[in-house]
Write a protein that holds these residues in place. Structure first.
Motif, short mmCIF file in Angstrom:
data_model
loop_
_atom_site.label_atom_id
_atom_site.label_comp_id
_atom_site.label_asym_id
_atom_site.label_seq_id
_atom_site.Cartn_x
_atom_site.Cartn_y
_atom_site.Cartn_z
N ALA A 137 0.80 -1.23 0.00
CA ALA A 137 0.00 0.00 0.00
C ALA A 137 0.83 1.28 0.00
O ALA A 137 0.28 2.37 -0.19
CB ALA A 137 -0.94 0.00 1.21
N ILE A 153 -6.10 5.33 1.71
CA ILE A 153 -6.14 4.25 2.70
C ILE A 153 -6.32 4.78 4.12
O ILE A 153 -6.62 4.01 5.04
CB ILE A 153 -4.88 3.37 2.64
CG1 ILE A 153 -3.63 4.18 3.03
CG2 ILE A 153 -4.72 2.75 1.28
CD1 ILE A 153 -2.40 3.33 3.25
N GLU A 157 -11.63 2.45 2.60
CA GLU A 157 -11.09 1.28 1.90
C GLU A 157 -10.36 0.33 2.86
O GLU A 157 -9.53 0.74 3.65
CB GLU A 157 -10.13 1.68 0.77
CG GLU A 157 -10.73 2.60 -0.27
CD GLU A 157 -11.33 1.87 -1.45
OE1 GLU A 157 -11.14 0.65 -1.55
OE2 GLU A 157 -12.00 2.51 -2.27
N TYR A 159 -7.69 -1.85 2.63
CA TYR A 159 -6.61 -2.00 1.65
C TYR A 159 -5.29 -2.32 2.36
O TYR A 159 -4.83 -3.46 2.34
CB TYR A 159 -6.49 -0.73 0.81
CG TYR A 159 -5.80 -0.93 -0.51
CD1 TYR A 159 -6.51 -1.34 -1.62
CD2 TYR A 159 -4.43 -0.70 -0.65
CE1 TYR A 159 -5.89 -1.53 -2.84
CE2 TYR A 159 -3.79 -0.88 -1.86
CZ TYR A 159 -4.52 -1.30 -2.96
OH TYR A 159 -3.90 -1.50 -4.16
N ARG A 193 -9.78 -8.30 -0.13
CA ARG A 193 -9.94 -7.07 -0.89
C ARG A 193 -11.18 -7.11 -1.78
O ARG A 193 -11.95 -6.13 -1.84
CB ARG A 193 -8.69 -6.83 -1.73
CG ARG A 193 -8.77 -5.63 -2.67
CD ARG A 193 -9.03 -4.34 -1.92
NE ARG A 193 -9.15 -3.22 -2.84
CZ ARG A 193 -9.81 -2.10 -2.57
NH1 ARG A 193 -10.42 -1.94 -1.41
NH2 ARG A 193 -9.86 -1.12 -3.45
#
Length: 213
Positions: A137, A153, A157, A159, A193
């Motif tokens: 990320a 992020i 989200e 993530y 995800r």
């Protein structure tokens, strides 16, 4: 052997998907060709570069191994040339991106665990979890900062948290063997995800009251 080939193929899938994601952000900000390349390259490779620098692996693999930056740059240029078409179908990129997230998380965990093993660290699970997340990320954070935005992020989200979970999963399955642990990690992170995309999952956050200061 076959597992390593699969991981490497998915790594390239991730590089392309992440580079396209970064280039699309450049398009949203009306950047020129250099902006497309910069954001595409950063999104695809900055996480791995940060990981290597933190581990003292210099120069970082994502810079010296030419196929990686070449792939990111070519994907960025292609997005620039085909921007209207790519933008129209940008949601399609989310699924290769999910595979890339899983591959990057697994690679980050594997590289970090190998570093710990070679340097005699008895326990560095926290480092593995952190660098798994940063590998996957970190590029997105760099992209958003370059684009003048609060990193996605940190606002919504699932993530980076999915990638961090991948670090835990890698360590938990490592007794099954390195290759098995990487494949299980890729599958798990990708599934988390995609489920988050379908279900609209987000981490808890404070909701500001209207008119509050």
């Amino acid at each position: 052997m076959y597992a390593e080939v699969i991981v490497e193929v998915l790594n390239y899938v991730g590089i392309v998907a992440f580079a396209v994601s970064g280039a699309l952000k450049a398009g949203e900000k009306n950047m020129d060709l250099l902006g497309f390349i910069t954001l595409g390259f950063s999104t695809a490779l900055a996480g791995g570069i940060i990981r290597d620098v933190l581990l003292g692996r210099v120069p970082p693999v994502n810079i010296v191994y030419l196929p990686y930056p070449a792939t990111a740059i070519l994907a960025s240029v292609a997005t620039f040339l085909l921007y209207p078409h790519v933008r129209r179908h940008k949601d399609v990129v989310l699924y290769p991106d999910a595979l890339g997230l899983g591959a990057f998380a697994a690679i980050g965990a594997d590289v970090t665990a190998s570093y710990c093993s070679h340097h005699g660290a008895a326990s560095c699970w926290l480092l593995v979890v952190m660098l798994s997340s940063i590998t996957a990320a970190g590029g997105g954070v760099v992209r958003d900062i370059l684009a003048g935005e609060i990193p996605l992020i940190l606002r919504r989200e699932v993530y980076a948290s999915a990638a961090a979970a991948g670090g835990v999963i890698y360590l938990a399955t490592l007794p099954l063997g390195r290759e098995a642990a990487m494949l299980i990690t890729i599958s798990a992170v990708t599934a988390i995800r995609i489920a988050a995309l379908w279900k609209g999952w987000e981490l808890p956050k404070v909701v500001s009251q209207p008119g509050a200061h």
